[in-house]
Design a protein around this motif. Structure first.
Motif, PDB file in Angstrom:
ATOM      1  N   MET A 131       0.824  -1.210   0.000  1.00 34.31           N
ATOM      2  CA  MET A 131       0.000   0.000   0.000  1.00 34.31           C
ATOM      3  C   MET A 131       0.857   1.258   0.000  1.00 34.31           C
ATOM      4  O   MET A 131       0.538   2.232  -0.685  1.00 34.31           O
ATOM      5  CB  MET A 131      -0.940  -0.011   1.207  1.00 34.31           C
ATOM      6  N   CYS A 132       1.943   1.244   0.753  1.00 35.20           N
ATOM      7  CA  CYS A 132       2.849   2.397   0.773  1.00 35.20           C
ATOM      8  C   CYS A 132       3.443   2.645  -0.611  1.00 35.20           C
ATOM      9  O   CYS A 132       3.588   3.792  -1.033  1.00 35.20           O
ATOM     10  CB  CYS A 132       3.966   2.191   1.793  1.00 35.20           C
ATOM     11  N   GLY A 133       3.762   1.577  -1.307  1.00 34.83           N
ATOM     12  CA  GLY A 133       4.301   1.721  -2.655  1.00 34.83           C
ATOM     13  C   GLY A 133       3.308   2.377  -3.596  1.00 34.83           C
ATOM     14  O   GLY A 133       3.649   3.272  -4.362  1.00 34.83           O
ATOM     15  N   VAL A 134       2.048   1.933  -3.547  1.00 39.25           N
ATOM     16  CA  VAL A 134       1.016   2.525  -4.401  1.00 39.25           C
ATOM     17  C   VAL A 134       0.791   3.983  -4.012  1.00 39.25           C
ATOM     18  O   VAL A 134       0.700   4.862  -4.878  1.00 39.25           O
ATOM     19  CB  VAL A 134      -0.300   1.724  -4.335  1.00 39.25           C
ATOM     20  N   CYS A 135       0.727   4.250  -2.712  1.00 38.03           N
ATOM     21  CA  CYS A 135       0.518   5.635  -2.257  1.00 38.03           C
ATOM     22  C   CYS A 135       1.662   6.540  -2.704  1.00 38.03           C
ATOM     23  O   CYS A 135       1.433   7.682  -3.107  1.00 38.03           O
ATOM     24  CB  CYS A 135       0.367   5.686  -0.742  1.00 38.03           C
ATOM     25  N   ALA A 136       2.878   6.032  -2.659  1.00 38.50           N
ATOM     26  CA  ALA A 136       4.022   6.828  -3.104  1.00 38.50           C
ATOM     27  C   ALA A 136       3.911   7.136  -4.587  1.00 38.50           C
ATOM     28  O   ALA A 136       4.235   8.237  -5.037  1.00 38.50           O
ATOM     29  CB  ALA A 136       5.329   6.094  -2.805  1.00 38.50           C
ATOM     30  N   THR A 137       3.437   6.174  -5.370  1.00 38.53           N
ATOM     31  CA  THR A 137       3.262   6.389  -6.798  1.00 38.53           C
ATOM     32  C   THR A 137       2.169   7.424  -7.051  1.00 38.53           C
ATOM     33  O   THR A 137       2.258   8.215  -7.991  1.00 38.53           O
ATOM     34  CB  THR A 137       2.902   5.063  -7.503  1.00 38.53           C
TER      35      THR A 137
ATOM     36  N   HIS B 283       0.579   0.541 -11.360  1.00 38.69           N
ATOM     37  CA  HIS B 283       1.294  -0.014 -10.212  1.00 38.69           C
ATOM     38  C   HIS B 283       0.362  -0.931  -9.421  1.00 38.69           C
ATOM     39  O   HIS B 283       0.732  -2.071  -9.065  1.00 38.69           O
ATOM     40  CB  HIS B 283       1.812   1.129  -9.347  1.00 38.69           C
ATOM     41  N   LEU B 284      -0.846  -0.471  -9.155  1.00 39.00           N
ATOM     42  CA  LEU B 284      -1.817  -1.270  -8.411  1.00 39.00           C
ATOM     43  C   LEU B 284      -2.182  -2.536  -9.180  1.00 39.00           C
ATOM     44  O   LEU B 284      -2.276  -3.626  -8.597  1.00 39.00           O
ATOM     45  CB  LEU B 284      -3.076  -0.449  -8.121  1.00 39.00           C
ATOM     46  N   GLU B 285      -2.353  -2.418 -10.487  1.00 39.46           N
ATOM     47  CA  GLU B 285      -2.664  -3.577 -11.322  1.00 39.46           C
ATOM     48  C   GLU B 285      -1.558  -4.632 -11.237  1.00 39.46           C
ATOM     49  O   GLU B 285      -1.839  -5.830 -11.110  1.00 39.46           O
ATOM     50  CB  GLU B 285      -2.831  -3.123 -12.772  1.00 39.46           C
ATOM     51  N   LEU B 286      -0.322  -4.191 -11.277  1.00 35.90           N
ATOM     52  CA  LEU B 286       0.801  -5.125 -11.173  1.00 35.90           C
ATOM     53  C   LEU B 286       0.824  -5.820  -9.817  1.00 35.90           C
ATOM     54  O   LEU B 286       1.092  -7.025  -9.717  1.00 35.90           O
ATOM     55  CB  LEU B 286       2.125  -4.393 -11.418  1.00 35.90           C
ATOM     56  N   ILE B 287       0.539  -5.071  -8.762  1.00 39.27           N
ATOM     57  CA  ILE B 287       0.525  -5.649  -7.417  1.00 39.27           C
ATOM     58  C   ILE B 287      -0.582  -6.685  -7.291  1.00 39.27           C
ATOM     59  O   ILE B 287      -0.369  -7.793  -6.778  1.00 39.27           O
ATOM     60  CB  ILE B 287       0.380  -4.552  -6.337  1.00 39.27           C
ATOM     61  N   ILE B 288      -1.764  -6.354  -7.773  1.00 34.89           N
ATOM     62  CA  ILE B 288      -2.881  -7.311  -7.709  1.00 34.89           C
ATOM     63  C   ILE B 288      -2.553  -8.572  -8.486  1.00 34.89           C
ATOM     64  O   ILE B 288      -2.785  -9.691  -8.013  1.00 34.89           O
ATOM     65  CB  ILE B 288      -4.182  -6.653  -8.194  1.00 34.89           C
ATOM     66  N   ASP B 289      -1.983  -8.405  -9.662  1.00 38.07           N
ATOM     67  CA  ASP B 289      -1.573  -9.575 -10.442  1.00 38.07           C
ATOM     68  C   ASP B 289      -0.534 -10.411  -9.704  1.00 38.07           C
ATOM     69  O   ASP B 289      -0.573 -11.641  -9.749  1.00 38.07           O
ATOM     70  CB  ASP B 289      -1.017  -9.152 -11.809  1.00 38.07           C
ATOM     71  N   ALA B 290       0.377  -9.751  -9.011  1.00 36.42           N
ATOM     72  CA  ALA B 290       1.424 -10.467  -8.274  1.00 36.42           C
ATOM     73  C   ALA B 290       0.869 -11.250  -7.089  1.00 36.42           C
ATOM     74  O   ALA B 290       1.458 -12.243  -6.668  1.00 36.42           O
ATOM     75  CB  ALA B 290       2.492  -9.496  -7.804  1.00 36.42           C
ATOM     76  N   LEU B 291      -0.253 -10.823  -6.552  1.00 35.35           N
ATOM     77  CA  LEU B 291      -0.861 -11.495  -5.403  1.00 35.35           C
ATOM     78  C   LEU B 291      -1.699 -12.702  -5.800  1.00 35.35           C
ATOM     79  O   LEU B 291      -1.967 -13.578  -4.979  1.00 35.35           O
ATOM     80  CB  LEU B 291      -1.724 -10.518  -4.612  1.00 35.35           C
ATOM     81  N   ARG B 292      -2.081 -12.759  -7.060  1.00 35.12           N
ATOM     82  CA  ARG B 292      -2.932 -13.861  -7.523  1.00 35.12           C
ATOM     83  C   ARG B 292      -2.184 -15.195  -7.506  1.00 35.12           C
ATOM     84  O   ARG B 292      -0.994 -15.256  -7.767  1.00 35.12           O
ATOM     85  CB  ARG B 292      -3.418 -13.594  -8.943  1.00 35.12           C
ATOM     86  N   ALA B 293      -2.940 -16.236  -7.238  1.00 34.63           N
ATOM     87  CA  ALA B 293      -2.367 -17.590  -7.282  1.00 34.63           C
ATOM     88  C   ALA B 293      -1.990 -17.920  -8.722  1.00 34.63           C
ATOM     89  O   ALA B 293      -2.677 -17.497  -9.650  1.00 34.63           O
ATOM     90  CB  ALA B 293      -3.373 -18.604  -6.766  1.00 34.63           C
ATOM     91  N   PRO B 294      -0.894 -18.660  -8.892  1.00 32.09           N
ATOM     92  CA  PRO B 294      -0.490 -19.036 -10.275  1.00 32.09           C
ATOM     93  C   PRO B 294      -1.522 -19.953 -10.933  1.00 32.09           C
ATOM     94  O   PRO B 294      -2.301 -20.572 -10.321  1.00 32.09           O
ATOM     95  CB  PRO B 294       0.831 -19.761 -10.086  1.00 32.09           C
TER      96      PRO B 294
END
Length: 74
Positions: free
Chosen positions: A44-50, A63-74
């Protein structure tokens, strides 16, 4: 101080609730198994900084889209 204790209690409650949601998502197979509640504030801090940047190449939505994608199960 009493204020610090109250803030610590609220933070612990928030982390606990966040972990419950993460655990449910992991059990449903939609979230990576290695994510934990303590990862979320950093993300969240990373997104807020962006969000504070006005330059076009700093797109907080991307940035948020990339984070959400990174959290998804493979």
């Amino acid at each position: 101080s009493l204020h610090a204790e109250d803030a610590a209690e609220r933070e612990a409650e928030l982390i606990g609730l966040t972990q419950e949601m993460i655990t449910r998502a992991q059990q449903a197979g939609t979230m990576r198994p290695d994510v934990s509640a303590i990862d979320i504030p950093m993300l969240m801090c990373g997104v807020c900084a962006t969000m504070t940047h006005t330059k076009p190449h700093f797109d907080w939505r991307r940035h948020l889209e990339l984070i959400i994608d990174a959290l998804r199960a493979p």
